[in-house]
Design an enzyme around this catalytic site. Structure first.
Site, PDB file in Angstrom:
ATOM      1  N   CYS B 131     -32.878  60.343 -22.536  1.00 20.65           N
ATOM      2  CA  CYS B 131     -33.119  58.899 -22.564  1.00 20.65           C
ATOM      3  C   CYS B 131     -32.184  58.073 -21.686  1.00 20.65           C
ATOM      4  CB  CYS B 131     -33.078  58.397 -24.001  1.00 20.65           C
ATOM      5  SG  CYS B 131     -34.270  59.256 -25.030  1.00 20.65           S
ATOM      6  N   HIS B 265     -29.433  49.475 -25.561  1.00 22.96           N
ATOM      7  CA  HIS B 265     -30.295  50.649 -25.765  1.00 22.96           C
ATOM      8  C   HIS B 265     -31.151  50.403 -27.014  1.00 22.96           C
ATOM      9  CE1 HIS B 265     -31.627  54.738 -25.469  1.00 22.96           C
ATOM     10  NE2 HIS B 265     -31.114  55.087 -26.631  1.00 22.96           N
ATOM     11  N   HIS B 302     -39.682  52.770 -27.720  1.00 31.58           N
ATOM     12  CA  HIS B 302     -38.758  53.626 -26.955  1.00 31.58           C
ATOM     13  C   HIS B 302     -39.563  54.455 -25.956  1.00 31.58           C
ATOM     14  CE1 HIS B 302     -35.500  55.922 -25.673  1.00 31.58           C
ATOM     15  NE2 HIS B 302     -34.988  56.346 -26.807  1.00 31.58           N
TER      16      HIS B 302
END
Lengths: 128, 372
Positions: B131, B265, B302
């Site tokens: 990620c 994030h 996400h």
């Protein structure tokens, strides 16, 4: 689940190889880890999600990730700088070396560990 | 040292792929999350997803086809020579497998067709860093431009892995939200109700250059560190994240007080959002309460490897509008998350430096600072 063990075993072999480098690493140095890891193609899995849930362990897929092998090596080496993963099967190692050179030159790290690992070949060799 | 500028970009996200549609949705606080009922098998445990319309690998295009499309569009709209490419186009499809060498050839054929230049194979760099990939791919391209190794670079990052297997894998390690809430409200970073992230798809392609003319912004600094801790958890003392913050600021030759907005994030997990908040407070101190922190994942979920790339695109939108995008679905304050998250409504601001942050499996931390 056999595959999970297999990949872990291969990861352990890579860690063994890296262990021989540890004596050359300076304590508290900023170490970067540069891995050429060819990713695994997805293995066959059951066609229905409920069968998949029953037959495959919930963390088995993590063992297929290049980042898992890299993470294990980074923890072993104590690499707290960049952990880079290159996955082109022919060029990945060259690219890992080049990235380590760039990071050393620019002062991002003080030492680099470069490793190569082919999860796909390991599986092909050891699975029937 | 040369500077690295973002000259052009193309993208696809759950908020759309057209700039006007995306920015309108971004600043008006819309959600791109939808019900998974028609996308997943019957009785599937996960109820919400973020989907790229017309680009789902199960129904139409695959990851590589989407990468090709974005790259072609990028080079057609802004013709430049290209010295190298950083790309991450993972596939999760039973039939196709994952062959970076074929992806490199395919993407290079687009570059050759559009620019007449064939990139040497050693400069076709395929990475896989979970990620943080979106940010690290941009950082690697910027690093090569700043060092004078390359003049122009393309970055292609695609993550459209939303087969039931991929979604189920994340569900079974407890990462996804199971909250009984409408899909539009499922992703709620920093809010007390948060219980996991919403799996989404995303893709972006960028052209970076050492030329500032007509640039959208500059990649002013970046850093990548590793916790050397646990595979799935960040270090409780935030040591690795803090080093990434400090090294990124040092790379950009900036002070913490120079940052006008923090693009977090913020996946909407209980532990992750609290840790990121604590890391911000550790570096910014009391000033952290004056730093606007925004969470794009509240709107699009996400998007995995593409998430950092889409954070950068949302930051460029914020520069253009001089407006901070909101963290939507913020309902109940959490004592562990007590910063200014720009809750539920966008806000005008003077924006010169935006700090983009990402974390990933394996204890990876990446920070990238954009300058208008």
């Amino acid at each position: 689940m056999a595959k999970t063990n297999l990949v872990n075993r291969q990861g352990e072999e890579l860690q063994e190889a890296i262990k021989s480098l540890l004596k050359d690493l300076q304590p508290d140095a900023k170490i970067g880890l540069y891995c050429a890891i060819k990713p695994l193609s997805p293995p066959p899995y059951p066609a229905h999600f409920e069968e998949y849930e029953q037959e495959i362990g919930p963390t088995a897929w993590l063992a297929d990730l290049p980042v898992t092998v890299a993470h294990a090596c980074a923890a072993l080496v104590g690499a707290r700088g960049p952990v880079k993963i290159f996955n082109h099967p022919a060029m990945g190692y060259t690219q890992a070396v080049e990235q380590a050179r760039l990071d050393l030159q620019s002062g991002l790290i003080e030492q680099a560990v470069i490793c190569g690992h082919d999860l796909e070949s390991a599986r092909a060799e050891l699975l029937p | 040292m040369k500077r690295a500028y973002i000259r052009e970009f193309k993208f696809n996200s759950p908020l759309g792929s057209e700039w006007s549609t995306f920015t309108e949705a971004l600043f008006s606080g819309q959600s791109g999350i939808e019900s998974a009922r028609d996308l997943m098998p019957e009785n599937f445990p996960v109820k919400s997803l973020g989907i790229l319309h017309g680009a789902n690998p199960q129904r139409s295009k695959g990851a590589l086809a989407l990468g090709q499309e974005l790259l072609r569009s990028l080079l057609q709209s802004h013709q430049e020579s290209v010295d190298g490419m950083i790309f991450a186009v993972p596939t999760e499809h039973e039939a196709s497998g994952f062959f970076p060498e074929r992806q490199a050839e395919t993407l290079n054929s687009i570059v050759e067709a559009e620019t007449g230049i064939k990139i040497p194979p050693e400069r076709l760099i395929s990475i896989h860093e979970a990620c943080v990939t979106g940010l690290t791919a941009l950082a690697m391209a910027a690093q090569r431009i700043r060092s004078g190794l390359w003049r122009n670079a393309v970055v292609v990052v695609v993550d459209v892995r939303s087969t039931w297997k991929e979604v189920l894998d994340f569900h079974r390690i407890g990462a996804l939200s199971l909250r009984q809430a409408p899909s539009l409200r499922a992703s709620c970073p920093f809010s007390l109700e948060r219980d996991g992230f919403v799996k989404s798809e995303g893709a972006a392609a960028f052209l970076l250059s050492d030329q500032a003319e007509n640039a959208w912004g500059e990649i002013a600094g970046f850093a990548q560190t590793n916790d050397a801790w646990r595979l799935l958890d960040g270090r409780p003392d935030n040591e690795g994240a803090l080093r990434a913050f400090k090294e990124a600021l040092s790379s950009a030759r900036l002070k913490a007080s120079d940052i006008d907005c923090f693009s977090a994030h913020a996946t909407s997990t209980r532990v992750g959002d609290a840790l990121e908040t604590r890391a911000i407070k550790s570096l910014w101190g009391k000033e952290a309460y004056r730093l606007p922190v925004t969470a794009l994942k509240s709107q699009i979920g996400h998007t995995g490897q593409a998430s950092g790339a889409l954070q950068v695109i949302s930051a460029l939108a914020m520069f253009q509008r001089q407006r901070i995008a909101p963290t939507i679905n913020y309902q109940t304050p959490d004592p562990q998350c007590d910063l200014d998250y720009v809750p539920n409504a966008s806000r005008a601001a003077e924006l010169r430096h935006i700090f983009c942050n990402a974390h990933a499996f394996g204890g990876q931390n990446a920070s990238l600072i954009l300058r208008k």
